[in-house]
Write a protein that holds these residues in place. Structure first.
Motif, mmCIF file in Angstrom:
data_model
loop_
_atom_site.group_PDB
_atom_site.id
_atom_site.type_symbol
_atom_site.label_atom_id
_atom_site.label_comp_id
_atom_site.label_asym_id
_atom_site.label_seq_id
_atom_site.Cartn_x
_atom_site.Cartn_y
_atom_site.Cartn_z
ATOM 1 N N LYS A 1 32.554 -3.929 86.276
ATOM 2 C CA LYS A 1 32.382 -3.339 87.602
ATOM 3 C C LYS A 1 31.035 -3.701 88.216
ATOM 4 N N GLU B 1 38.445 -6.028 92.829
ATOM 5 C CA GLU B 1 38.932 -4.992 91.908
ATOM 6 C C GLU B 1 40.357 -5.243 91.431
ATOM 7 N N ASP C 1 35.647 -4.249 102.890
ATOM 8 C CA ASP C 1 36.675 -3.520 102.139
ATOM 9 C C ASP C 1 37.697 -4.483 101.536
ATOM 10 N N GLU D 1 29.716 5.034 96.353
ATOM 11 C CA GLU D 1 30.899 5.898 96.259
ATOM 12 C C GLU D 1 31.639 5.712 94.938
ATOM 13 N N LYS D 2 31.765 4.454 94.499
ATOM 14 C CA LYS D 2 32.546 4.144 93.307
ATOM 15 C C LYS D 2 31.705 4.074 92.031
ATOM 16 N N LYS E 1 30.233 1.533 99.459
ATOM 17 C CA LYS E 1 31.303 1.527 98.459
ATOM 18 C C LYS E 1 30.739 1.501 97.037
#
Length: 345
Positions: free
Chosen positions: A50, A299, A292, A82-83, A79
């Motif tokens: 990640k 991912e 996005d 957030e992730k 992002k």
């Protein structure tokens, strides 16, 4: 003697039990250590999986592309937070030169970036070529006509399109200037973004029996010369989402406005630079959507079809409208949203 044997037997049993207990404790400790090691390894692998490196390749500096880049970076940062993942990105700028862009492409592939986000057509074409051997995902931003730019049907390439509704802009012209006799078409003939909308503008004007004058250029000086030559010849000027003209938008807008000629364009950044009006997409929203898409590709490993951004937003420069003496209230009937701006310093 019997008591002595009994004591010895009891002692032997206790020793055996103690040994069993010690073995069990050792086994449990080993198992726990193994689980901890496995968990740490899994955590390290998960973290590595990640963490992403993204190259953002901007074709050249100008307001529209700057706005897109800033929006991409802001969304990647948001992002990542957030992730709970790491997204490392680096900016590159090709200065509108194919040789420079190709060199950037070679570097990006050599440095092992996980994805590339090129902004504008030439940057996207160069990055697509550079990434062909490695199939590094290319997620482009702001390509008006991906098919004309040969950026479709490639399994590692996708992105966002700011396809222009040329008819809407032509309708805007005649809504506030019904007596137009001649329209100037100002663009760069090296810009793939301009080919389709210029052809559409010609077809529209031909159908209405309106004449037009074409002027082109591939440098700032050539564009300025072309713009100046239109003064006194035309009643309005149209430029699509042309990166070469955008680089000189402030000077072009000033020249045309002083000459009493409304300048209709393909992007709101032209309008904040001084042009009269446009009907198109919001470039901050386009940049956000592109970021996005890039994260989704990283991912999931899946590369979707390119996305055409919603347009239909009319943007008007109120200062320019006042200088030209144009009443633009008719625009309210042509769009769901009319945005008023002033010229940016």
């Amino acid at each position: 003697m019997k008591k002595f044997v009994a004591v010895l037997s009891a002692a032997a049993m206790m020793t055996t039990l103690t040994a069993c207990g010690s073995t069990a404790d050792t086994t449990a400790a080993s198992s726990s250590a193994a689980e901890t090691t496995a968990s740490a390894a899994e955590s390290t692998a998960d973290t590595a999986a990640k963490s992403y490196k993204v190259a953002i390749v901007q074709q050249l500096d100008h307001a529209s592309l700057d706005e897109i880049r800033v929006a991409i970076e802001a969304e990647l940062d948001a992002k990542a937070a957030e992730k709970g993942i790491a997204i490392e990105y680096k900016d590159f700028n090709g200065q509108n030169d194919a040789t420079t862009l190709n060199q950037i492409g070679t570097q990006v592939v050599s440095d092992g970036y996980d994805a590339v986000i090129p902004i504008a057509t030439l940057a996207a074409q160069c990055m697509t070529t550079a990434c062909e051997s490695t199939k590094t995902p290319v997620i482009y931003a702001a390509i008006s006509d991906p098919a004309a730019a040969d950026l479709t049907d490639i399994d590692y390439v996708t992105g966002t399109s700011d396809a222009l509704n040329t008819q809407s802009i032509m309708d805007m012209m005649f809504a506030v200037q019904p007596d137009i006799q001649t329209v100037g078409l100002l663009y760069s003939n090296s810009e793939a973004n301009s080919a389709t909308p210029i052809a559409e503008a010609k077809a529209y004007l031909d159908a209405k029996g309106i004449s037009y004058v074409e002027k082109t250029g591939n440098t700032n000086d050539e564009i300025m010369t072309a713009a100046s030559s239109l003064v006194g010849q035309v009643d309005a000027v149209f430029t699509p989402t042309d990166n070469v003209v955008m680089a000189a938008a402030a000077a072009v807008s000033e020249t045309l406005t002083k000459g009493g000629i409304p300048f209709y364009t393909g992007a709101d950044s032209f309008v904040t630079a001084g042009a009269f009006a446009t009907c198109g997409v919001n470039y901050t929203e386009l940049g956000t959507y592109t970021a996005d898409m890039a994260l989704e590709v990283l991912e999931t490993g899946t590369v979707p079809e390119y996305h055409v951004m919603d347009g239909g937003i009319i943007t008007v420069n109120t200062e320019t409208a006042a200088a030209l003496g144009i009443d633009y209230s008719a625009f309210n009937k042509l769009a769901g949203k009319v945005v008023e701006v002033t010229t940016a310093e």
